[in-house]
Design a protein around this motif. Structure first.
Motif, PDB file in Angstrom:
ATOM      1  N   ARG A 203       0.821  -1.209   0.000  1.00 12.06           N
ATOM      2  CA  ARG A 203       0.000   0.000   0.000  1.00 12.06           C
ATOM      3  C   ARG A 203       0.855   1.259   0.000  1.00 12.06           C
ATOM      4  N   LEU A 204       1.962   1.241   0.725  1.00 16.40           N
ATOM      5  CA  LEU A 204       2.800   2.433   0.875  1.00 16.40           C
ATOM      6  C   LEU A 204       3.940   2.491  -0.138  1.00 16.40           C
ATOM      7  N   TRP A 205       4.020   1.526  -1.034  1.00 12.75           N
ATOM      8  CA  TRP A 205       5.056   1.558  -2.062  1.00 12.75           C
ATOM      9  C   TRP A 205       4.929   2.849  -2.882  1.00 12.75           C
ATOM     10  N   PRO A 206       6.039   3.554  -3.241  1.00 10.33           N
ATOM     11  CA  PRO A 206       7.439   3.117  -3.217  1.00 10.33           C
ATOM     12  C   PRO A 206       8.214   3.486  -1.959  1.00 10.33           C
ATOM     13  N   ARG A 207       7.545   3.864  -0.890  1.00 10.41           N
ATOM     14  CA  ARG A 207       8.275   4.104   0.354  1.00 10.41           C
ATOM     15  C   ARG A 207       8.949   2.807   0.801  1.00 10.41           C
ATOM     16  N   ARG A 208      10.173   2.927   1.268  1.00  2.00           N
ATOM     17  CA  ARG A 208      10.936   1.730   1.617  1.00  2.00           C
ATOM     18  C   ARG A 208      10.916   1.412   3.108  1.00  2.00           C
ATOM     19  N   TRP A 209      10.618   2.391   3.951  1.00  2.00           N
ATOM     20  CA  TRP A 209      10.685   2.128   5.382  1.00  2.00           C
ATOM     21  C   TRP A 209       9.703   1.048   5.843  1.00  2.00           C
ATOM     22  N   PRO A 210       8.530   0.848   5.179  1.00  2.00           N
ATOM     23  CA  PRO A 210       7.653  -0.240   5.649  1.00  2.00           C
ATOM     24  C   PRO A 210       8.277  -1.630   5.544  1.00  2.00           C
ATOM     25  N   TYR A 211       9.319  -1.772   4.701  1.00  2.00           N
ATOM     26  CA  TYR A 211       9.978  -3.074   4.630  1.00  2.00           C
ATOM     27  C   TYR A 211      10.551  -3.480   5.984  1.00  2.00           C
ATOM     28  N   LEU A 212      10.993  -2.494   6.761  1.00  2.00           N
ATOM     29  CA  LEU A 212      11.514  -2.796   8.091  1.00  2.00           C
ATOM     30  C   LEU A 212      10.431  -3.421   8.955  1.00  2.00           C
ATOM     31  N   ILE A 213       9.213  -2.894   8.841  1.00  2.00           N
ATOM     32  CA  ILE A 213       8.092  -3.467   9.589  1.00  2.00           C
ATOM     33  C   ILE A 213       7.811  -4.889   9.118  1.00  2.00           C
ATOM     34  N   MET A 214       7.827  -5.086   7.803  1.00  2.00           N
ATOM     35  CA  MET A 214       7.502  -6.402   7.261  1.00  2.00           C
ATOM     36  C   MET A 214       8.520  -7.454   7.693  1.00  2.00           C
ATOM     37  N   PHE A 215       9.803  -7.142   7.561  1.00  2.00           N
ATOM     38  CA  PHE A 215      10.816  -8.129   7.920  1.00  2.00           C
ATOM     39  C   PHE A 215      10.870  -8.363   9.427  1.00  2.00           C
ATOM     40  N   THR A 216      10.624  -7.305  10.203  1.00  2.00           N
ATOM     41  CA  THR A 216      10.576  -7.485  11.651  1.00  2.00           C
ATOM     42  C   THR A 216       9.416  -8.390  12.044  1.00  2.00           C
ATOM     43  N   ALA A 217       8.253  -8.160  11.416  1.00  2.00           N
ATOM     44  CA  ALA A 217       7.095  -9.010  11.698  1.00  2.00           C
ATOM     45  C   ALA A 217       7.361 -10.449  11.283  1.00  2.00           C
TER      46      ALA A 217
END
Length: 270
Positions: A203-217
């Motif tokens: 949903r937030l693409w192309p922002r990259r910071w949500p990847y940190l949330i995804m990999f942490t989860a």
């Protein structure tokens, strides 16, 4: 307003949809036929979890990546799961031990796999389905290796795989007891949590910071599966028992099943 923006049409669309059909329908159906026609055939219910999990992943993830639509991947994955169950029952698999639990596992797994496909469509545009094919092939190879050579792969590696989570949850619904079904909640929670985190990134693409949330989860939920694993899957130590409920009864053995690959290990006959 659409939840996820529409992605570009896939490159080589015929190959994309052919890959979804082969990975989601043809390969699992052939696997069932091979088990049924083996010299010492195994009850399909005992190996249904891994086969259904790979079918859902192949259909849902590749279809969502090819179409660029989450709902298309979810619908096709659910149709694939229902079709494979009916096909297995036509080949002799008894009725589901826990229909509601199995259905819940199919729904959550379908959403989780389709969410990853939708993210690939957003991040890799028209070639997202190629990434989906590579991911499906990689996870399938690990599950097949664990099935053919139980104990070869470390427990922590299997705990990282969403396909393994789906296999555990589905297999429990097929053959587990009520207590076992509740114990598999960690796998269902992991699938649901990664789906939510993946959809946030898409949903937030192309922002990259949500990847940190995804990999942490993903790592946190993998740790949950590692520390609170689902029940052991039926393996060589289980014998088919004709009970009134259509479930399977355990046969006494000298050794406990290997927990590392219990959800993907196929039966080993005496």
């Amino acid at each position: 307003m659409k939840f996820l923006p529409h992605a570009q049409p896939p490159a080589w669309p015929f190959l994309a949809w052919l890959s979804a059909a082969l990975a989601g329908v043809v390969a699992p159906a052939l696997a069932m036929l091979l088990f049924v026609e083996a010299p010492a055939p195994a009850p399909l219910a005992l190996i249904g979890g891994p086969i259904l999990a790979l079918g859902l992943m192949g259909a849902g993830m590749i279809a969502a990546a090819a179409a660029g639509r989450l709902w298309i991947g979810v619908v096709l994955a659910l149709l694939t799961g229902a079709g494979l169950i009916l096909f297995a029952q036509a080949l002799g698999m008894p009725r589901l031990a826990h229909p509601l639990s199995t259905g819940l596992a199919l729904i959550i797994a379908s959403i989780s796999f389709a969410a990853r496909g939708a993210l690939f469509a957003r991040s890799a545009s028209d070639k997202g389905w190629l990434i989906a094919v590579a991911v499906v092939a990689g996870e399938a190879a690990i599950l097949l290796t664990a099935s053919a050579m139980p104990g070869m792969l470390p427990d922590w590696l299997l705990a990282l795989l969403p396909a393994q989570w789906a296999s555990t949850a589905i297999q429990t619904g097929l053959t587990g007891t009520g207590i076992d079904t509740r114990a598999a909640s960690s796998a269902l929670l992991a699938l649901a949590g990664t789906a939510a985190a993946t959809l946030l990134v898409a949903r937030l693409w192309p922002r990259r910071w949500p990847y940190l949330i995804m990999f942490t989860a993903w790592l946190g939920l993998s740790a949950l599966v590692w520390h609170q694993p689902g029940p052991p899957m039926p393996g060589a130590e289980l014998a088919k028992a004709a009970t009134p409920s259509g479930q399977y009864a355990a046969r006494s053995t000298d050794a406990e099943p290997d927990a590392a690959a219990c959800s993907v290990a196929g039966p080993v006959h005496d």
